[in-house]
Write an enzyme that holds these catalytic residues in place. Sequence first.
Site, short mmCIF file in Angstrom:
data_model
loop_
_atom_site.label_atom_id
_atom_site.label_comp_id
_atom_site.label_asym_id
_atom_site.label_seq_id
_atom_site.Cartn_x
_atom_site.Cartn_y
_atom_site.Cartn_z
N GLU A 23 33.33 30.38 65.15
CA GLU A 23 32.37 29.78 64.21
C GLU A 23 32.61 28.28 64.14
OE1 GLU A 23 32.80 31.33 60.23
OE2 GLU A 23 30.95 30.40 59.53
N ARG A 29 45.98 36.25 61.51
CA ARG A 29 45.76 37.00 60.28
C ARG A 29 45.61 38.50 60.52
NH1 ARG A 29 40.92 33.80 58.12
NH2 ARG A 29 41.13 32.36 59.86
O1 LIG Z 1 34.20 36.50 64.59
P1 LIG Z 1 34.67 35.13 64.95
O2 LIG Z 1 33.57 34.09 64.84
O3 LIG Z 1 35.31 35.08 66.30
O4 LIG Z 1 35.75 34.66 63.87
C1 LIG Z 1 36.74 35.51 63.36
C2 LIG Z 1 38.13 35.05 63.69
O5 LIG Z 1 38.39 33.77 63.09
C3 LIG Z 1 39.61 33.84 62.35
O6 LIG Z 1 40.71 33.56 63.13
P2 LIG Z 1 41.17 32.10 63.56
O7 LIG Z 1 40.74 31.88 64.99
O8 LIG Z 1 40.71 31.09 62.56
O9 LIG Z 1 42.75 32.22 63.64
P3 LIG Z 1 43.95 32.61 62.65
O10 LIG Z 1 43.88 34.09 62.38
O11 LIG Z 1 45.12 32.26 63.49
O12 LIG Z 1 43.84 31.80 61.38
C4 LIG Z 1 39.69 35.29 61.92
O13 LIG Z 1 41.02 35.66 61.59
C5 LIG Z 1 39.16 36.01 63.13
O14 LIG Z 1 40.17 36.28 64.09
N1 LIG Z 2 34.09 32.03 57.17
C1 LIG Z 2 35.33 32.35 57.57
N2 LIG Z 2 36.31 32.53 56.65
C2 LIG Z 2 37.57 32.84 57.05
N3 LIG Z 2 37.91 32.99 58.33
C3 LIG Z 2 36.96 32.81 59.27
N4 LIG Z 2 36.98 32.92 60.61
C4 LIG Z 2 35.77 32.65 61.08
N5 LIG Z 2 34.92 32.38 60.08
C5 LIG Z 2 35.64 32.48 58.93
#
Ligand SMILES: O=P(O)(O)OC[C@H]1O[C@H](OP(=O)(O)OP(=O)(O)O)[C@H](O)[C@@H]1O
Ligand SMILES: Nc1ncnc2[nH]cnc12
Length: 176
Positions: free
Chosen positions: A96, A59
């Site tokens: 998370e 993202r």
């Molecule tokens: O601060 P944190 O606890 O590390 O969480 C934040 C991360 O989680 C989500 O990515 P995700 O790993 O879900 O991957 P995506 O962008 O591929 O959906 C978001 O886009 C951040 O990169």
């Molecule tokens: N609460 C949340 N919503 C969307 N993306 C996330 N990545 C980690 N935590 C998230």
Amino acid sequence: MNRLEQAITTISDYPSPGVQFRDITSLVENPQAFAEACEQLAAPFADAGIQKVLAIEARGFIFGGAVAVALGAGMVMARKPGKLPRKVIAQTYELEYGKDMLCLHVDAIKPGERVLLLDDLIATGGTAMAATDLAQKLGAEVVAASFVVALPELGGLGRLQARNIQTHALLEYEGD
Ligand SMILES: O=P(O)(O)OC[C@H]1O[C@H](OP(=O)(O)OP(=O)(O)O)[C@H](O)[C@@H]1O
Ligand SMILES: Nc1ncnc2[nH]cnc12
């Protein structure tokens, strides 16, 4: 509620019970909100001498390209394993809701380059810290980090600030 806040959708208990998922897909589908978010992510760093925007898969890429162009910087991709074709450095981290790994091409950032970290959201900061560690191992100066959404209670913003990295978030949600 401002335009950006209105454009984000919240889904309870996704992808696991207890998580309030802040969904930016609805924001980027809205052209005004998408443009406004990209402008606001870049604006505080217009005169910061940023040479590389380091965006995080997946993202973070959506916003990272636009912000890099706005700042006249290069765009570096922090990717999940098995996606970068040349020599990489890698780091695992806690999420998370799980565990993952990020990789950077070893020649993506030159020693001393000024880097802006970019992602859609910061929660625990595990992802942002892993990307920061990788960039710093390559000799980068990680100047600041910019996010569409921050969940400050999960500690990520504080972890970056403790490493002397300036933080900027367009929206903050409490109670997650
Ligand atoms: O601060 P944190 O606890 O590390 O969480 C934040 C991360 O989680 C989500 O990515 P995700 O790993 O879900 O991957 P995506 O962008 O591929 O959906 C978001 O886009 C951040 O990169
Ligand atoms: N609460 C949340 N919503 C969307 N993306 C996330 N990545 C980690 N935590 C998230």
